[in-house]
Structure formats: structure tokens, C-alpha cells
Write a protein that holds these residues in place. Structure first.
Motif, PDB file in Angstrom:
ATOM      1  N   ASP A 171     -24.683  11.153 -27.373  1.00 51.23           N
ATOM      2  CA  ASP A 171     -23.761  11.479 -28.481  1.00 51.23           C
ATOM      3  C   ASP A 171     -23.548  12.988 -28.582  1.00 51.23           C
ATOM      4  O   ASP A 171     -23.366  13.529 -29.681  1.00 51.23           O
ATOM      5  N   VAL A 172     -23.600  13.656 -27.415  1.00 51.81           N
ATOM      6  CA  VAL A 172     -23.519  15.142 -27.425  1.00 51.81           C
ATOM      7  C   VAL A 172     -22.279  15.635 -28.182  1.00 51.81           C
ATOM      8  O   VAL A 172     -22.316  16.675 -28.849  1.00 51.81           O
ATOM      9  N   HIS A 173     -21.191  14.853 -28.142  1.00 53.23           N
ATOM     10  CA  HIS A 173     -19.942  15.288 -28.794  1.00 53.23           C
ATOM     11  C   HIS A 173     -20.150  15.507 -30.299  1.00 53.23           C
ATOM     12  O   HIS A 173     -19.470  16.312 -30.922  1.00 53.23           O
ATOM     13  N   ARG A 174     -21.143  14.798 -30.861  1.00 45.85           N
ATOM     14  CA  ARG A 174     -21.391  14.938 -32.320  1.00 45.85           C
ATOM     15  C   ARG A 174     -21.913  16.324 -32.677  1.00 45.85           C
ATOM     16  O   ARG A 174     -21.870  16.732 -33.833  1.00 45.85           O
ATOM     17  N   PHE A 175     -22.433  17.040 -31.658  1.00 45.11           N
ATOM     18  CA  PHE A 175     -23.096  18.322 -31.944  1.00 45.11           C
ATOM     19  C   PHE A 175     -22.353  19.513 -31.346  1.00 45.11           C
ATOM     20  O   PHE A 175     -22.898  20.599 -31.239  1.00 45.11           O
ATOM     21  N   ILE A 176     -21.118  19.249 -30.961  1.00 46.99           N
ATOM     22  CA  ILE A 176     -20.265  20.353 -30.485  1.00 46.99           C
ATOM     23  C   ILE A 176     -19.255  20.648 -31.590  1.00 46.99           C
ATOM     24  O   ILE A 176     -18.603  19.728 -32.095  1.00 46.99           O
ATOM     25  N   SER A 177     -19.129  21.901 -31.953  1.00 46.44           N
ATOM     26  CA  SER A 177     -18.211  22.271 -33.040  1.00 46.44           C
ATOM     27  C   SER A 177     -16.831  21.638 -32.810  1.00 46.44           C
ATOM     28  O   SER A 177     -16.280  21.719 -31.718  1.00 46.44           O
ATOM     29  N   PRO A 178     -16.270  21.016 -33.829  1.00 49.13           N
ATOM     30  CA  PRO A 178     -14.967  20.355 -33.664  1.00 49.13           C
ATOM     31  C   PRO A 178     -13.838  21.317 -33.295  1.00 49.13           C
ATOM     32  O   PRO A 178     -12.779  20.883 -32.876  1.00 49.13           O
ATOM     33  N   LEU A 179     -14.084  22.610 -33.427  1.00 47.27           N
ATOM     34  CA  LEU A 179     -13.044  23.593 -33.062  1.00 47.27           C
ATOM     35  C   LEU A 179     -13.341  24.258 -31.725  1.00 47.27           C
ATOM     36  O   LEU A 179     -12.586  25.124 -31.274  1.00 47.27           O
ATOM     37  N   HIS A 180     -14.436  23.838 -31.043  1.00 46.56           N
ATOM     38  CA  HIS A 180     -14.874  24.542 -29.820  1.00 46.56           C
ATOM     39  C   HIS A 180     -13.803  24.527 -28.730  1.00 46.56           C
ATOM     40  O   HIS A 180     -13.659  25.473 -27.972  1.00 46.56           O
ATOM     41  N   TYR A 181     -13.063  23.419 -28.659  1.00 49.16           N
ATOM     42  CA  TYR A 181     -12.045  23.305 -27.599  1.00 49.16           C
ATOM     43  C   TYR A 181     -10.632  23.543 -28.142  1.00 49.16           C
ATOM     44  O   TYR A 181      -9.647  23.370 -27.435  1.00 49.16           O
ATOM     45  N   SER A 182     -10.551  23.969 -29.384  1.00 49.66           N
ATOM     46  CA  SER A 182      -9.231  24.170 -29.992  1.00 49.66           C
ATOM     47  C   SER A 182      -8.539  25.398 -29.387  1.00 49.66           C
ATOM     48  O   SER A 182      -9.180  26.422 -29.149  1.00 49.66           O
ATOM     49  N   SER A 183      -7.224  25.274 -29.202  1.00 48.14           N
ATOM     50  CA  SER A 183      -6.474  26.430 -28.665  1.00 48.14           C
ATOM     51  C   SER A 183      -6.176  27.418 -29.786  1.00 48.14           C
ATOM     52  O   SER A 183      -5.919  28.592 -29.545  1.00 48.14           O
ATOM     53  N   ASP A 184      -6.243  26.919 -31.044  1.00 50.44           N
ATOM     54  CA  ASP A 184      -5.954  27.815 -32.167  1.00 50.44           C
ATOM     55  C   ASP A 184      -6.773  27.385 -33.391  1.00 50.44           C
ATOM     56  O   ASP A 184      -6.230  26.778 -34.333  1.00 50.44           O
ATOM     57  N   PRO A 185      -8.077  27.661 -33.393  1.00 47.71           N
ATOM     58  CA  PRO A 185      -8.949  27.229 -34.496  1.00 47.71           C
ATOM     59  C   PRO A 185      -8.463  27.712 -35.860  1.00 47.71           C
ATOM     60  O   PRO A 185      -8.524  26.982 -36.842  1.00 47.71           O
ATOM     61  N   LYS A 186      -7.965  28.925 -35.897  1.00 49.86           N
ATOM     62  CA  LYS A 186      -7.518  29.530 -37.164  1.00 49.86           C
ATOM     63  C   LYS A 186      -6.363  28.710 -37.747  1.00 49.86           C
ATOM     64  O   LYS A 186      -6.391  28.317 -38.921  1.00 49.86           O
ATOM     65  N   MET A 187      -5.401  28.349 -36.901  1.00 50.78           N
ATOM     66  CA  MET A 187      -4.238  27.585 -37.392  1.00 50.78           C
ATOM     67  C   MET A 187      -4.692  26.194 -37.810  1.00 50.78           C
ATOM     68  O   MET A 187      -4.336  25.689 -38.880  1.00 50.78           O
ATOM     69  N   GLU A 188      -5.529  25.598 -36.988  1.00 51.73           N
ATOM     70  CA  GLU A 188      -5.992  24.230 -37.281  1.00 51.73           C
ATOM     71  C   GLU A 188      -6.706  24.146 -38.624  1.00 51.73           C
ATOM     72  O   GLU A 188      -6.454  23.259 -39.432  1.00 51.73           O
ATOM     73  N   TYR A 189      -7.597  25.131 -38.852  1.00 50.92           N
ATOM     74  CA  TYR A 189      -8.380  25.067 -40.088  1.00 50.92           C
ATOM     75  C   TYR A 189      -7.541  25.427 -41.304  1.00 50.92           C
ATOM     76  O   TYR A 189      -7.692  24.837 -42.383  1.00 50.92           O
ATOM     77  N   THR A 190      -6.624  26.373 -41.112  1.00 44.80           N
ATOM     78  CA  THR A 190      -5.697  26.737 -42.204  1.00 44.80           C
ATOM     79  C   THR A 190      -4.899  25.507 -42.637  1.00 44.80           C
ATOM     80  O   THR A 190      -4.754  25.218 -43.829  1.00 44.80           O
ATOM     81  N   LYS A 191      -4.425  24.744 -41.648  1.00 46.96           N
ATOM     82  CA  LYS A 191      -3.651  23.529 -41.940  1.00 46.96           C
ATOM     83  C   LYS A 191      -4.487  22.526 -42.729  1.00 46.96           C
ATOM     84  O   LYS A 191      -4.034  21.952 -43.720  1.00 46.96           O
ATOM     85  N   MET A 192      -5.734  22.346 -42.328  1.00 44.31           N
ATOM     86  CA  MET A 192      -6.622  21.404 -43.033  1.00 44.31           C
ATOM     87  C   MET A 192      -6.876  21.846 -44.475  1.00 44.31           C
ATOM     88  O   MET A 192      -6.853  21.030 -45.403  1.00 44.31           O
ATOM     89  N   LEU A 193      -7.068  23.148 -44.653  1.00 46.12           N
ATOM     90  CA  LEU A 193      -7.287  23.666 -46.017  1.00 46.12           C
ATOM     91  C   LEU A 193      -6.049  23.413 -46.883  1.00 46.12           C
ATOM     92  O   LEU A 193      -6.147  22.934 -48.018  1.00 46.12           O
ATOM     93  N   LYS A 194      -4.882  23.687 -46.323  1.00 46.89           N
ATOM     94  CA  LYS A 194      -3.616  23.491 -47.062  1.00 46.89           C
ATOM     95  C   LYS A 194      -3.452  22.024 -47.435  1.00 46.89           C
ATOM     96  O   LYS A 194      -3.158  21.676 -48.578  1.00 46.89           O
ATOM     97  N   GLU A 195      -3.699  21.157 -46.444  1.00 45.90           N
ATOM     98  CA  GLU A 195      -3.492  19.712 -46.678  1.00 45.90           C
ATOM     99  C   GLU A 195      -4.493  19.145 -47.679  1.00 45.90           C
ATOM    100  O   GLU A 195      -4.255  18.129 -48.316  1.00 45.90           O
ATOM    101  N   THR A 196      -5.617  19.843 -47.839  1.00 45.83           N
ATOM    102  CA  THR A 196      -6.615  19.396 -48.829  1.00 45.83           C
ATOM    103  C   THR A 196      -6.203  19.810 -50.235  1.00 45.83           C
ATOM    104  O   THR A 196      -6.637  19.215 -51.224  1.00 45.83           O
ATOM    105  N   GLY A 197      -5.341  20.849 -50.316  1.00 45.10           N
ATOM    106  CA  GLY A 197      -4.849  21.302 -51.622  1.00 45.10           C
ATOM    107  C   GLY A 197      -5.279  22.713 -51.974  1.00 45.10           C
ATOM    108  O   GLY A 197      -4.971  23.223 -53.045  1.00 45.10           O
ATOM    109  N   PHE A 198      -5.982  23.364 -51.051  1.00 44.57           N
ATOM    110  CA  PHE A 198      -6.414  24.733 -51.320  1.00 44.57           C
ATOM    111  C   PHE A 198      -5.206  25.679 -51.261  1.00 44.57           C
ATOM    112  O   PHE A 198      -4.222  25.412 -50.568  1.00 44.57           O
TER     113      PHE A 198
END
Ligand SMILES: C[S@@+](CC[C@H](N)C(=O)[O-])C[C@H]1O[C@@H](n2cnc3c(N)ncnc32)[C@H](O)[C@@H]1O
Ligand SMILES: CC(C)=CCC/C(C)=C/CC/C(C)=C/C(=O)O
Length: 308
Positions: A171-198
């Protein structure tokens, strides 16, 4: 996470980053006018980062500082070390839980912090929703700091492919940061924050390098955080750690040997994601949602007009 005392002895990089980030971002916190602030820290671990770097910046007459962690052992250790500190308590809490949050915690906090925890969580949206719900309905803010990328995740991936260690790392995938392979972690996380209502979102991606001075320093840090060691018989821990170091040295080429051939340094280039955001007051949130839906309708009307 392994033994709290071992973690507390081998968390230099986490402490260094927490101190540096708080020096830069602490002024963004919007403290209450009455000074009776309540803060929740998520993934508190052994508690020293909370108590050494966050607790001291609270307003003089703050109401409460609550450390929380999914690990009962970590919270028992932190309780033992810090329960004498005023208005300070520790709770077991899985920030990624899909269950109902504890009733006495929902909407109870003016601020939520989290340091070096959220990369342990795959369901980032659930964690953000829980953080949002833990903040007061009349508004609050959060400072979330976690690893977007780190070479340790590449080492885990390579180790999980070896015949020796794959049985313990399916289950190694469970312990790898979900943004480790992201091409744009900053954009991805910003989008998640916005969609949550922040709102008032500021996400920074900090490229950093940490140098582990010597083989034992590196191994101690691995022992403190590696989630697979608990699954491997103690008699094989050294073999696992040797293979870990071999991958760091030969596959990733992150070992530096001094001219005299004795001193080894291990270079760890990583990206730290720092997110500050606000939960708007309920009325502000209603207005925000109204604006979003009006803009969406206007956009649809415009599209229809252009088509006809
Ligand atoms: C690397 S430690 C960080 C501790 C401390 N914040 C620091 O900066 O030193 C990560 C902590 O996150 C906790 N953690 C992992 N998954 C969690 C979850 N789903 N909910 C809450 N805590 C979690 C672990 O138990 C561990 O204590
Ligand atoms: C050179 C190299 C691969 C160093 C990585 C060492 C290491 C054990 C990093 C841990 C990162 C991490 C998951 C920290 C944490 O969660 O606190």
C-alpha cells in the motif's frame, strides 16, 4: 509514525521549517478583538512544534490551544510533556475522518494550523472539509504546511518494487504525498481550498533543500517517520535501512562524500506547500455563493445569446 520520543529526537527539519514559516506567516493570523482565541493544531505529533513555535505567538489571554493527532500514543506523550501549560489540551482526531466530527470541536476554533501532517493523507478534500467545519461559523483562518514533494517518496516507491520489501509495502501509494507527482501542486491545492469554500487564499510552494549530516542522522530520521518499519521484523530493520541508503546514494544520487572519504552527507531537495486561507463568516459565505451562482447564470445567458 513511530515512537513519539524517537520522533521528537529526530525532527530537526520539521522544527526548522515550522519556525521559519511561522516567522513569515504568523502576522497573517486574524486574532479576535477580545483576544480569546481558540486554536487547533492538526497532526501535532509529539507536541514540541506546537508548544515551541505556535503556543508562544498566541494572544496573551487566549482561550485554548488544542493539539490533535490520529495517533493516541502521540497524544499521550504530548499530554505527559505539556499538560501543565495553561489552556492547553490534546485530543485524538483523524482529520481525514468521514465520520461526524466530535460535537464539542465543530465550529469551535478561530484558527487551525497543521505542520508536516497533511501529506500523510490521500483524501485531501475530506481533510479540508473537516478543517473548514472545525473553524467557527462566524469565520476563522488556517495555516497548513506540508510536503508536496520529497525524495523519501521516491525511495519508498523503489523499495516497494524489491522482492524483499514488497510484501510489507503493497500500500506504498498511501504514504506518498498526494501532490508528489502533481505538475502544479500550488494550483491543485488552491482549487481544492476554493471548492471547499475558503477565501483570501494564499498558497506558496517553497523549494527547499535539507542536508542530513552523516549516515546515522539520516537513518534516525527514517526510523522516526517511516511507516513500513513497524511491519518488518526488528531483525531486518538494518537491512531495510541499508537498502534505503543504497537507493538514496546510487539510484537517486543524493549522497555526497567529503574529500577525506569519511564524512557522508545526504541531500534532500523537497517542495513545501504553505497555504493560508480564511473561512468567511456565514453571511459573507452566503453572499459569496450568491455571487458565484449569479455569475454562472450570467455566463450561461451570454453563451446562449452568442449561440442564437
Ligand atoms: C511528521 S509528524 C508532524 C508532527 C508535528 N506537526 C511536527 O511538525 O513536528 C506527522 C503527524 O501527523 C499525524 N497524522 C497522520 N495522519 C493523520 C490524520 N489522518 N489525522 C491526524 N493526524 C495525522 C501522525 O500521527 C504524526 O504524528
Ligand atoms: C535524502 C533523503 C531521501 C532524505 C529523506 C529523509 C526523510 C526520512 C524524510 C521524511 C520526510 C517526511 C515524510 C517527513 C514527515 O512526515 O515529517
Amino acid at each position: 509514525m513511530n515512537q513519539a520520543c524517537l520522533y521528537q529526537r529526530a525532527n530537526e527539519v520539521q522544527r526548522y521549517d515550522a519556525e521559519e514559516i511561522l516567522q513569515e506567516y504568523a502576522e497573517k493570523f486574524e486574532w479576535r478583538h477580545d483576544g480569546l482565541d481558540c486554536l487547533l493544531d492538526v497532526g501535532t505529533g509529539s507536541g514540541d512544534v506546537l508548544m515551541d513555535f505556535i503556543y508562544p505567538i498566541m494572544p496573551k489571554q487566549f482561550q485554548s490551544v488544542v493539539g490533535s493527532d490520529v495517533s493516541r500514543k502521540m497524544m499521550q506523550f504530548a499530554e505527559k510533556c505539556y499538560s501543565r501549560e495553561k489552556q492547553c489540551s490534546f485530543r485524538v482526531l483523524d482529520i481525514a475522518t468521514k465520520d461526524k466530527l466530535p460535537e464539542d470541536m465543530v465550529g469551535g476554533f478561530d484558527h487551525v494550523t497543521s505542520f508536516y501532517c497533511l501529506h500523510w493523507i490521500q483524501n485531501q478534500r475530506q481533510a479540508l472539509q473537516n478543517i473548514y467545519d472545525l473553524l467557527r461559523p462566524e469565520g476563522g483562518d488556517c495555516l497548513l504546511v506540508f510536503l508536496a514533494t520529497n525524495p523519501v517518496f521516491d525511495v519508498y516507491k523503489l523499495l516497494s518494487k524489491s522482492t524483499q520489501w514488497s510484501p510489507y509495502m503493497k500500500d506504498v501509494h498511501r504514504f506518498i504525498s498526494p501532490l508528489h507527482y502533481s505538475s502544479d501542486p500550488k494550483m491543485e491545492y488552491t482549487k481544492m481550498l476554493k471548492e471547499t469554500g475558503f477565501t483570501d487564499i494564499q498558497v506558496d510552494l517553497k523549494e527547499k533543500v535539507y542536508i542530513y549530516e552523516g549516515l546515522e542522522t539520516l537513518k534516525d530520521n527514517v526510523k522516526a517517520v517511516c511507516p513500513f518499519l513497524d511491519r518488518i521484523p526488528l531483525s531486518r530493520h538494518n537491512a531495510f535501512l541499508d537498502d534505503f541508503v543504497n537507493i538514496v546514494s546510487h539510484d537517486l544520487d543524493l549522497r555526497h562524500i567529503e574529500a577525506n572519504g569519511e564524512i557522508q552527507k545526504f541531500i534532500s531537495p523537497y517542495k513545501l506547500l504553505v497555504a493560508y486561507a480564511k473561512k468567511p463568516a456565514l453571511i459573507e459565505n452566503l453572499l459569496n455563493n450568491l455571487i458565484i451562482s449569479v455569475e454562472a447564470e450570467a455566463g450561461e445567458a451570454e453563451e446562449k445569446k452568442n449561440i442564437n
